[in-house]
Design a protein around this motif. Sequence first.
Motif, PDB file in Angstrom:
ATOM      1  N   ILE A  41      -3.120  11.692  52.026  1.00 49.78           N
ATOM      2  CA  ILE A  41      -4.125  12.591  51.453  1.00 49.78           C
ATOM      3  C   ILE A  41      -5.100  13.056  52.532  1.00 49.78           C
ATOM      4  CG2 ILE A  41      -6.173  12.629  49.971  1.00 49.78           C
ATOM      5  CD1 ILE A  41      -4.592  11.090  47.882  1.00 49.78           C
ATOM      6  N   THR A  42      -5.568  12.123  53.350  1.00 44.17           N
ATOM      7  CA  THR A  42      -6.511  12.459  54.419  1.00 44.17           C
ATOM      8  C   THR A  42      -5.879  13.413  55.426  1.00 44.17           C
ATOM      9  OG1 THR A  42      -7.642  10.335  54.204  1.00 44.17           O
ATOM     10  CG2 THR A  42      -7.955  11.521  56.275  1.00 44.17           C
ATOM     11  N   TYR A  43      -4.649  13.125  55.848  1.00 42.36           N
ATOM     12  CA  TYR A  43      -3.945  14.001  56.789  1.00 42.36           C
ATOM     13  C   TYR A  43      -3.814  15.418  56.213  1.00 42.36           C
ATOM     14  CZ  TYR A  43      -2.319   9.633  59.040  1.00 42.36           C
ATOM     15  OH  TYR A  43      -2.247   8.415  59.654  1.00 42.36           O
ATOM     16  N   TYR A  44      -3.484  15.470  54.924  1.00 41.05           N
ATOM     17  CA  TYR A  44      -3.266  16.772  54.281  1.00 41.05           C
ATOM     18  C   TYR A  44      -4.568  17.578  54.207  1.00 41.05           C
ATOM     19  CZ  TYR A  44      -2.011  20.292  50.855  1.00 41.05           C
ATOM     20  OH  TYR A  44      -1.798  21.490  50.208  1.00 41.05           O
ATOM     21  N   MET A  45      -5.630  16.938  53.771  1.00 42.42           N
ATOM     22  CA  MET A  45      -6.912  17.637  53.661  1.00 42.42           C
ATOM     23  C   MET A  45      -7.373  18.135  55.026  1.00 42.42           C
ATOM     24  SD  MET A  45      -8.827  15.165  50.871  1.00 42.42           S
ATOM     25  CE  MET A  45     -10.372  16.076  50.870  1.00 42.42           C
ATOM     26  N   ASP A  46      -7.228  17.295  56.043  1.00 42.76           N
ATOM     27  CA  ASP A  46      -7.619  17.694  57.403  1.00 42.76           C
ATOM     28  C   ASP A  46      -6.801  18.897  57.878  1.00 42.76           C
ATOM     29  OD1 ASP A  46      -9.494  15.691  57.525  1.00 42.76           O
ATOM     30  OD2 ASP A  46      -8.282  14.328  58.755  1.00 42.76           O
ATOM     31  N   TYR A  47      -5.498  18.851  57.607  1.00 44.17           N
ATOM     32  CA  TYR A  47      -4.645  19.963  58.037  1.00 44.17           C
ATOM     33  C   TYR A  47      -5.066  21.271  57.371  1.00 44.17           C
ATOM     34  CZ  TYR A  47      -0.570  22.776  59.198  1.00 44.17           C
ATOM     35  OH  TYR A  47       0.228  23.783  59.687  1.00 44.17           O
ATOM     36  N   HIS A  72      -6.364  24.430  59.541  1.00 45.90           N
ATOM     37  CA  HIS A  72      -5.429  25.543  59.703  1.00 45.90           C
ATOM     38  C   HIS A  72      -5.575  26.622  58.631  1.00 45.90           C
ATOM     39  CE1 HIS A  72      -3.558  22.191  61.932  1.00 45.90           C
ATOM     40  NE2 HIS A  72      -3.058  23.133  62.711  1.00 45.90           N
ATOM     41  N   ASP A  73      -6.406  26.362  57.625  1.00 42.18           N
ATOM     42  CA  ASP A  73      -6.652  27.316  56.546  1.00 42.18           C
ATOM     43  C   ASP A  73      -5.363  27.695  55.814  1.00 42.18           C
ATOM     44  OD1 ASP A  73      -8.389  28.798  54.967  1.00 42.18           O
ATOM     45  OD2 ASP A  73      -8.067  30.630  56.130  1.00 42.18           O
ATOM     46  N   GLN A  74      -4.448  26.760  55.726  1.00 37.74           N
ATOM     47  CA  GLN A  74      -3.207  26.966  54.988  1.00 37.74           C
ATOM     48  C   GLN A  74      -2.510  25.628  54.807  1.00 37.74           C
ATOM     49  OE1 GLN A  74      -0.684  29.464  57.377  1.00 37.74           O
ATOM     50  NE2 GLN A  74      -0.365  27.929  58.951  1.00 37.74           N
ATOM     51  N   ASN A  75      -1.505  25.596  53.927  1.00 43.89           N
ATOM     52  CA  ASN A  75      -0.720  24.383  53.736  1.00 43.89           C
ATOM     53  C   ASN A  75       0.228  24.192  54.927  1.00 43.89           C
ATOM     54  OD1 ASN A  75      -1.937  24.212  51.287  1.00 43.89           O
ATOM     55  ND2 ASN A  75      -0.123  24.683  50.077  1.00 43.89           N
ATOM     56  N   PRO A  76       0.645  22.954  55.191  1.00 44.74           N
ATOM     57  CA  PRO A  76       1.669  22.738  56.219  1.00 44.74           C
ATOM     58  C   PRO A  76       2.940  23.518  55.867  1.00 44.74           C
ATOM     59  CG  PRO A  76       0.680  20.656  55.546  1.00 44.74           C
ATOM     60  CD  PRO A  76       0.196  21.686  54.578  1.00 44.74           C
ATOM     61  N   LYS A  77       3.705  23.873  56.890  1.00 44.83           N
ATOM     62  CA  LYS A  77       4.913  24.682  56.673  1.00 44.83           C
ATOM     63  C   LYS A  77       6.011  23.886  55.959  1.00 44.83           C
ATOM     64  CE  LYS A  77       3.354  28.379  58.704  1.00 44.83           C
ATOM     65  NZ  LYS A  77       3.027  29.582  57.891  1.00 44.83           N
ATOM     66  N   ASN A 126     -16.541  16.204  49.709  1.00 41.52           N
ATOM     67  CA  ASN A 126     -15.317  16.897  50.128  1.00 41.52           C
ATOM     68  C   ASN A 126     -15.387  18.387  49.771  1.00 41.52           C
ATOM     69  OD1 ASN A 126     -13.341  14.501  50.861  1.00 41.52           O
ATOM     70  ND2 ASN A 126     -14.394  13.917  48.972  1.00 41.52           N
ATOM     71  N   ARG A 127     -16.590  18.948  49.805  1.00 39.96           N
ATOM     72  CA  ARG A 127     -16.826  20.302  49.302  1.00 39.96           C
ATOM     73  C   ARG A 127     -15.988  21.368  50.027  1.00 39.96           C
ATOM     74  NH1 ARG A 127     -20.403  23.290  46.144  1.00 39.96           N
ATOM     75  NH2 ARG A 127     -20.890  25.379  46.929  1.00 39.96           N
ATOM     76  N   SER A 128     -15.859  21.241  51.337  1.00 36.28           N
ATOM     77  CA  SER A 128     -15.105  22.259  52.085  1.00 36.28           C
ATOM     78  C   SER A 128     -13.678  22.358  51.573  1.00 36.28           C
ATOM     79  CB  SER A 128     -15.108  21.931  53.577  1.00 36.28           C
ATOM     80  OG  SER A 128     -16.409  22.037  54.104  1.00 36.28           O
ATOM     81  N   TYR A 129     -13.061  21.198  51.335  1.00 36.56           N
ATOM     82  CA  TYR A 129     -11.688  21.209  50.840  1.00 36.56           C
ATOM     83  C   TYR A 129     -11.634  21.743  49.407  1.00 36.56           C
ATOM     84  CZ  TYR A 129      -7.213  19.838  49.002  1.00 36.56           C
ATOM     85  OH  TYR A 129      -5.986  19.882  48.381  1.00 36.56           O
ATOM     86  N   VAL A 130     -12.530  21.251  48.553  1.00 40.76           N
ATOM     87  CA  VAL A 130     -12.500  21.656  47.140  1.00 40.76           C
ATOM     88  C   VAL A 130     -12.722  23.159  47.005  1.00 40.76           C
ATOM     89  CG1 VAL A 130     -13.570  21.354  44.871  1.00 40.76           C
ATOM     90  CG2 VAL A 130     -13.262  19.382  46.367  1.00 40.76           C
ATOM     91  N   LYS A 131     -13.662  23.711  47.752  1.00 42.08           N
ATOM     92  CA  LYS A 131     -13.899  25.164  47.703  1.00 42.08           C
ATOM     93  C   LYS A 131     -12.680  25.926  48.212  1.00 42.08           C
ATOM     94  CE  LYS A 131     -17.637  27.351  48.660  1.00 42.08           C
ATOM     95  NZ  LYS A 131     -17.877  28.017  47.347  1.00 42.08           N
ATOM     96  N   HIS A 132     -12.068  25.419  49.255  1.00 37.83           N
ATOM     97  CA  HIS A 132     -10.880  26.089  49.798  1.00 37.83           C
ATOM     98  C   HIS A 132      -9.780  26.178  48.734  1.00 37.83           C
ATOM     99  CE1 HIS A 132      -7.713  27.157  52.708  1.00 37.83           C
ATOM    100  NE2 HIS A 132      -6.950  26.332  52.015  1.00 37.83           N
TER     101      HIS A 132
END
Length: 218
Positions: free
Chosen positions: A13-19, A23-28, A99-105
């Motif tokens: 979860i942490t790795y995913y949120m950081d990515y 990168h402003d997108q999901n991993p490929k 975790n506002r930055s992630y939730v807003k994104h």
Amino acid sequence: MAKKKSVSRNDIITYYMDYVLEHDQNPKSVFAFAKMNNFEEAKFYDFFASFEAIEKGIFEAFFSNSIEALHKSEDYQIFDARNKLLSFYYTFFENLTANRSYVKHVLDKYKKDLKGLKILSGLKQHFTKYITDIGIQMLDIKQEQFEKIQEKALKESAWLQLLLTMKFWLDDTSAAFEKTDIFIEKSVNTTFDVLDVAPLKSVLDLGKFLFKERFQNN
């Protein structure tokens, strides 16, 4: 480089949120994501079937972390339903704010219609069960069909209230999100004032009394 022998659900979860934030997108792909974070791709599937499942799991984690924190409080254990729900709201939104930055994104683009969002379905399931477990007083009418309708209405209205509060929080620009705190207090208190069944129970009790008196006298 040797792969990590173990990776936890929270690690992923942490790795995913950081990515996502970096990168402003999901991993490929899961393969690329696992390789970047130095763990075996198979380890990912021990916990999640897809990136969408991670997003869903993140909001479930916000809920479970909030409940875990509340249950550590002795005061919370003796609160009535109103104060338990208020405590939940404040704790839950503290977690969101952390975790506002992630939730807003994730949610900003959907905030006009959060109701049907799949990634919130797990949160809804946990939250509505919580609502039925905290002891909110409802009308005690011995009719199974009515009780089911009443419980469903309670859960759906509570869920809509949480979504409205999340939308308010997403738009809140006040310092320390103090306007959201005010919104929480006023909306939860208003809900419980509307749900207050004591006056209606008194009317029903009077009606039952008069009904019995009438038939006994006849």
